[in-house]
Design a protein around this motif. Sequence first.
Motif, mmCIF file in Angstrom:
data_model
loop_
_atom_site.group_PDB
_atom_site.id
_atom_site.type_symbol
_atom_site.label_atom_id
_atom_site.label_comp_id
_atom_site.label_asym_id
_atom_site.label_seq_id
_atom_site.Cartn_x
_atom_site.Cartn_y
_atom_site.Cartn_z
ATOM 1 N N ALA A 70 59.823 -35.615 141.370
ATOM 2 C CA ALA A 70 61.202 -35.775 141.837
ATOM 3 C C ALA A 70 62.055 -36.512 140.812
ATOM 4 O O ALA A 70 63.226 -36.167 140.598
ATOM 5 C CB ALA A 70 61.218 -36.512 143.170
ATOM 6 N N ASN A 99 67.073 -36.607 144.820
ATOM 7 C CA ASN A 99 65.791 -37.035 144.258
ATOM 8 C C ASN A 99 64.862 -37.531 145.368
ATOM 9 O O ASN A 99 63.698 -37.139 145.437
ATOM 10 C CB ASN A 99 66.037 -38.133 143.219
ATOM 11 N N ILE A 102 63.771 -34.597 147.610
ATOM 12 C CA ILE A 102 62.764 -33.758 146.943
ATOM 13 C C ILE A 102 61.402 -34.446 146.947
ATOM 14 O O ILE A 102 60.382 -33.822 147.259
ATOM 15 C CB ILE A 102 63.199 -33.408 145.506
#
Length: 115
Positions: A70, A99, A102
């Motif tokens: 990520a 981020n 993910i």
Amino acid sequence: FASEIGKAYGKTTFLITTLERVEPGTEGAVSAEGTAASVLGGLLLSLYGWGIGLISAPAIPISVAAAFIATNIESLLGATVQGKPNLEWLTNEVINFINTLIGAVLAIMAGLAFL
């Protein structure tokens, strides 16, 4: 961890998309120091999660790997879309949220597949 350590201590930084040398702090820049900090930070947070009972010991490497992937996707987004015309809404905070999302999705998917 990666951004802060990379900006402060990164000796040589490269743009993740082209590997061209760039100044520390450039969106999408990566360094060995920042990359190491990313892995260490992911490990420390995963160990903390294990220590307080949020994740199992076998989930630690999954958590660390998901965080690392990520973080690199965050650098890729920073290099390719952040701050571009018509994408001003993709601020650093939005990229950080993406981020985190993910990393969480990757960890959940890997946990379901392997644990």
